[in-house]
Write an enzyme that holds these catalytic residues in place. Structure first.
Site, PDB file in Angstrom:
ATOM      1  N   SER A  37      65.559   4.347  37.514  1.00 37.29           N
ATOM      2  CA  SER A  37      66.436   4.360  36.343  1.00 37.29           C
ATOM      3  C   SER A  37      66.734   2.925  35.917  1.00 37.29           C
ATOM      4  O   SER A  37      66.562   1.976  36.700  1.00 37.29           O
ATOM      5  CB  SER A  37      67.750   5.062  36.703  1.00 37.29           C
TER       6      SER A  37
ATOM      7  N   TYR B  51      75.442   6.474  41.499  1.00 39.64           N
ATOM      8  CA  TYR B  51      74.120   6.581  40.864  1.00 39.64           C
ATOM      9  C   TYR B  51      73.385   5.242  40.923  1.00 39.64           C
ATOM     10  O   TYR B  51      72.193   5.189  41.256  1.00 39.64           O
ATOM     11  CB  TYR B  51      74.287   7.045  39.419  1.00 39.64           C
TER      12      TYR B  51
END
Length: 298
Positions: free
Chosen positions: A141, A154
């Site tokens: 990501s 995250y």
């Protein structure tokens, strides 16, 4: 840039295949002739996706953090198709909000699914990939490149999977296995839509500098991932501008710290007023994970 290789007749295993990136990736790989092993937590959704595919496919219900289950899946996929050429470690969950307000179990679960689950997936399928001299793609990501407030679990997990994939590439490259890292910015999935249900998270994201402040369509991002798989690329960028982020990533923590403090100060009253309303996993995928854990008493 490597030439593309044909996916016709190749066998691809995709985790988190019930929805979002995983579902569309499975469909696009199948459209190029690949046979697909769908792996996830939602049997009915996996069956739905399987029914859409034009090539041979199968579905396996498994939690990517379960070592025994994933070893069984890898064995059964290999027995079913005879080989495994491509593995995409895509399964992931997310949680938003200040670290001190977060539910400890949900925070840990993000790291467990995203990081430990990727390692479990890789451990289970690497023997087959060594046999086929195949390709493993780890979906990371933008969160692996730059930190962000309200996303500590995250960011930590995606930074971890990026480092894990780089380490693994160095270990297995001489044996013919290629390892890639896929980077995505905010992309139109259930996870991102779920995060946007939190007003503060949505507004904080919208205040990011362009081009990180917008949500990108899923289709073009997955097309880029497919191209990366065809090229067995070390780095795959769902949005083209992410490639340039590597050149400036060393400066980003300081910038984010300065800007983040300002924005967190701005949002502090609203965060305090809604402190008890956040903390769990976001989106439909997060709900599926929480349901699975509740059913087995985890």
């Amino acid at each position: 840039m490597r030439a593309r290789t044909s996916l016709e007749g190749k066998v691809a295993a995709v985790t988190g295949a019930a929805r979002g990136v995983g579902e569309l990736l499975a469909r696009k790989l199948a459209a190029r002739g690949a046979k697909i092993a769908l792996i996830g937590l939602e049997p009915q959704e996996l069956q739905r996706v399987s029914a859409l595919l034009p090539t041979e496919s199968g579905q396996w219900h498994a939690d990517v953090t379960d070592v025994v289950a994933m070893e069984r899946v890898a064995r059964e996929v290999t027995e079913r198709f005879g080989t495994v050429d491509i593995v995409v470690a895509n399964a992931g969950v997310a949680q938003g909000g200040p670290f001190l307000d977060s539910d400890a179990h949900s925070w840990s679960r993000v790291v467990e699914v995203n990081l430990i689950g990727s390692a479990v997936t890789s451990r289970a399928f690497l023997p087959a990939l060594l046999q086929s001299r195949g390709y493993l793609l780890q979906i990371a990501s933008l969160a692996a490149i730059t930190p962000a407030p309200m996303m500590s679990a995250y960011c930590a997990s995606k930074s971890g999977v990026e480092a894990f994939a780089h380490c693994l590439r160095a270990e297995v490259g001489h044996r013919g296995v290629k390892v890639g890292v896929g980077y995505l910015s905010w992309t139109d999935t259930d996870m991102v839509r779920g995060a946007d249900e939190d007003d503060v998270m949505r507004e904080l994201r919208q205040r990011l500098p362009w081009p990180a402040n917008r949500t990108y369509p899923l289709g073009p991002a997955v097309d880029r991932i497919v191209q990366g798989i065809e090229r067995r690329s070390s780095h795959v960028y769902g949005q083209g501008w992410l490639r340039g982020m590597h050149a400036v990533r060393g400066y980003l923590p300081g910038i984010i710290a300065a800007v983040g403090q300002r924005e967190m100060r701005r949002f502090e009253p609203r965060l305090a007023a809604t402190r008890g309303a956040r903390g769990g996993l976001v989106g439909a995928g997060g709900a599926a994970d929480e349901k699975t854990r509740a059913e087995r008493g985890a």
